[in-house]
Design an enzyme around this catalytic site. Sequence first.
Site, PDB file in Angstrom:
ATOM      1  N   THR A 197      16.245 -17.427  30.505  1.00 38.14           N
ATOM      2  CA  THR A 197      17.222 -16.339  30.632  1.00 38.14           C
ATOM      3  C   THR A 197      16.959 -15.519  31.894  1.00 38.14           C
ATOM      4  O   THR A 197      17.880 -15.180  32.638  1.00 38.14           O
ATOM      5  CB  THR A 197      17.164 -15.443  29.371  1.00 38.14           C
ATOM      6  OG1 THR A 197      17.264 -16.280  28.217  1.00 38.14           O
ATOM      7  CG2 THR A 197      18.269 -14.423  29.365  1.00 38.14           C
ATOM      8  N   CYS A 211      15.527 -22.917  26.348  1.00 32.77           N
ATOM      9  CA  CYS A 211      14.931 -21.617  26.026  1.00 32.77           C
ATOM     10  C   CYS A 211      13.536 -21.918  25.517  1.00 32.77           C
ATOM     11  O   CYS A 211      13.369 -22.791  24.646  1.00 32.77           O
ATOM     12  CB  CYS A 211      15.749 -20.894  24.951  1.00 32.77           C
ATOM     13  SG  CYS A 211      14.914 -19.413  24.301  1.00 32.77           S
ATOM     14  N   CYS A 233      10.829 -18.122  31.065  1.00 35.47           N
ATOM     15  CA  CYS A 233      11.996 -17.605  30.355  1.00 35.47           C
ATOM     16  C   CYS A 233      13.236 -18.066  31.109  1.00 35.47           C
ATOM     17  O   CYS A 233      13.492 -17.609  32.231  1.00 35.47           O
ATOM     18  CB  CYS A 233      11.935 -16.080  30.316  1.00 35.47           C
ATOM     19  SG  CYS A 233      13.369 -15.346  29.519  1.00 35.47           S
ATOM     20  N   TYR A 277      16.101 -11.217  24.855  1.00 37.00           N
ATOM     21  CA  TYR A 277      16.771 -11.028  26.147  1.00 37.00           C
ATOM     22  C   TYR A 277      18.154 -11.696  26.157  1.00 37.00           C
ATOM     23  O   TYR A 277      19.058 -11.256  26.847  1.00 37.00           O
ATOM     24  CB  TYR A 277      15.938 -11.678  27.258  1.00 37.00           C
ATOM     25  CG  TYR A 277      14.825 -10.832  27.846  1.00 37.00           C
ATOM     26  CD1 TYR A 277      14.522  -9.567  27.340  1.00 37.00           C
ATOM     27  CD2 TYR A 277      14.080 -11.307  28.924  1.00 37.00           C
ATOM     28  CE1 TYR A 277      13.491  -8.810  27.900  1.00 37.00           C
ATOM     29  CE2 TYR A 277      13.059 -10.559  29.482  1.00 37.00           C
ATOM     30  CZ  TYR A 277      12.763  -9.313  28.979  1.00 37.00           C
ATOM     31  OH  TYR A 277      11.756  -8.577  29.551  1.00 37.00           O
ATOM     32  N   ASP A 300       7.190 -14.175  29.488  1.00 36.62           N
ATOM     33  CA  ASP A 300       8.416 -14.432  28.708  1.00 36.62           C
ATOM     34  C   ASP A 300       8.728 -13.157  27.929  1.00 36.62           C
ATOM     35  O   ASP A 300       7.873 -12.271  27.792  1.00 36.62           O
ATOM     36  CB  ASP A 300       8.224 -15.612  27.738  1.00 36.62           C
ATOM     37  CG  ASP A 300       9.502 -15.930  26.950  1.00 36.62           C
ATOM     38  OD1 ASP A 300      10.603 -15.729  27.498  1.00 36.62           O
ATOM     39  OD2 ASP A 300       9.400 -16.360  25.794  1.00 36.62           O
ATOM     40  N   SER A 301       9.939 -13.090  27.398  1.00 42.26           N
ATOM     41  CA  SER A 301      10.269 -11.961  26.530  1.00 42.26           C
ATOM     42  C   SER A 301       9.352 -11.955  25.305  1.00 42.26           C
ATOM     43  O   SER A 301       8.978 -10.899  24.805  1.00 42.26           O
ATOM     44  CB  SER A 301      11.727 -12.061  26.081  1.00 42.26           C
ATOM     45  OG  SER A 301      11.940 -13.275  25.380  1.00 42.26           O
TER      46      SER A 301
HETATM   47  N1  DGL Z   1      12.406 -17.507  25.846  1.00 41.90           N
HETATM   48  C1  DGL Z   1      13.467 -17.044  26.625  1.00 41.90           C
HETATM   49  C2  DGL Z   1      14.233 -18.134  27.337  1.00 41.90           C
HETATM   50  O1  DGL Z   1      13.634 -19.127  27.716  1.00 41.90           O
HETATM   51  C3  DGL Z   1      14.323 -15.903  26.135  1.00 41.90           C
HETATM   52  C4  DGL Z   1      14.553 -15.720  24.680  1.00 41.90           C
HETATM   53  C5  DGL Z   1      15.194 -14.365  24.392  1.00 41.90           C
HETATM   54  O2  DGL Z   1      14.494 -13.355  24.574  1.00 41.90           O
HETATM   55  O3  DGL Z   1      16.348 -14.342  23.991  1.00 41.90           O
HETATM   56  O4  DGL Z   1      15.410 -18.028  27.583  1.00 41.90           O
END
Ligand code: DGL
Length: 213
Positions: free
Chosen positions: A72, A176, A70, A39, A7-8
């Site tokens: 995203t 998210c 993630c 992200y 993940d980010s």
């Molecule tokens: N945790 C990530 C997701 O599920 C991304 C969060 C981010 O870096 O903005 O989208």
Amino acid sequence: MKIGVFDSGIGGKSVASAIEKAMPEHQVVFRDDSKNLPYGTKSIEAIYEGCLPVLQLLVSDGCEVIVVACNTVSTNLIERLRQEISVPLIAVEPMVKPASKQTKSKVIAVCATPRTLSSKRYETLKEQYAVGIKVIEPDCSDWTSMIENDEVDKVKLARIIDDVCNQGADVIVLGCTHYHWIEDLINDMANNRAVVLQPEQAVIKQLNKVINA
Ligand code: DGL
């Protein structure tokens, strides 16, 4: 087996610990890209450049399967990344399908990053599964930073949750993985007006399928 989780940032950690708990016979390796987060407000190209080397590192760590924890990344880049990465990638996506099945009011809320909400994949999920269902997408653009910095604005959050419930949402999707850390808080704020869905158990099910294939 070594299972990679990416993940980010700390969103993936919640997914990694759920996997560790459910599958103690495997080793979970978690890697993030914290220097490039969030992200959710970046361009697709910038996200791709950030995540690819980290996914490659997980392959060099010996991971035989990787959970892209993630939304995203999964909703925007999974097909492209599957061409680059030599092990199976498990995608985490907003649970539009189960939410649409579960809602009685025909109103659901999807909490996700701007980049997830603008993805073609998310659009397709809505077209396929949310037919005849109103999908509310509250502005969550600062939630990742709020959670990373442990600065959750409970008043603002409660206002958003109240608003979606007042609009009739009886299912709230956490689209998210960062938001998994505030799942209990959101549940309390929804106060039985809506159920909260997040994908950890579905990921574990999918992982078992891939590992035992
Ligand atoms: N945790 C990530 C997701 O599920 C991304 C969060 C981010 O870096 O903005 O989208």
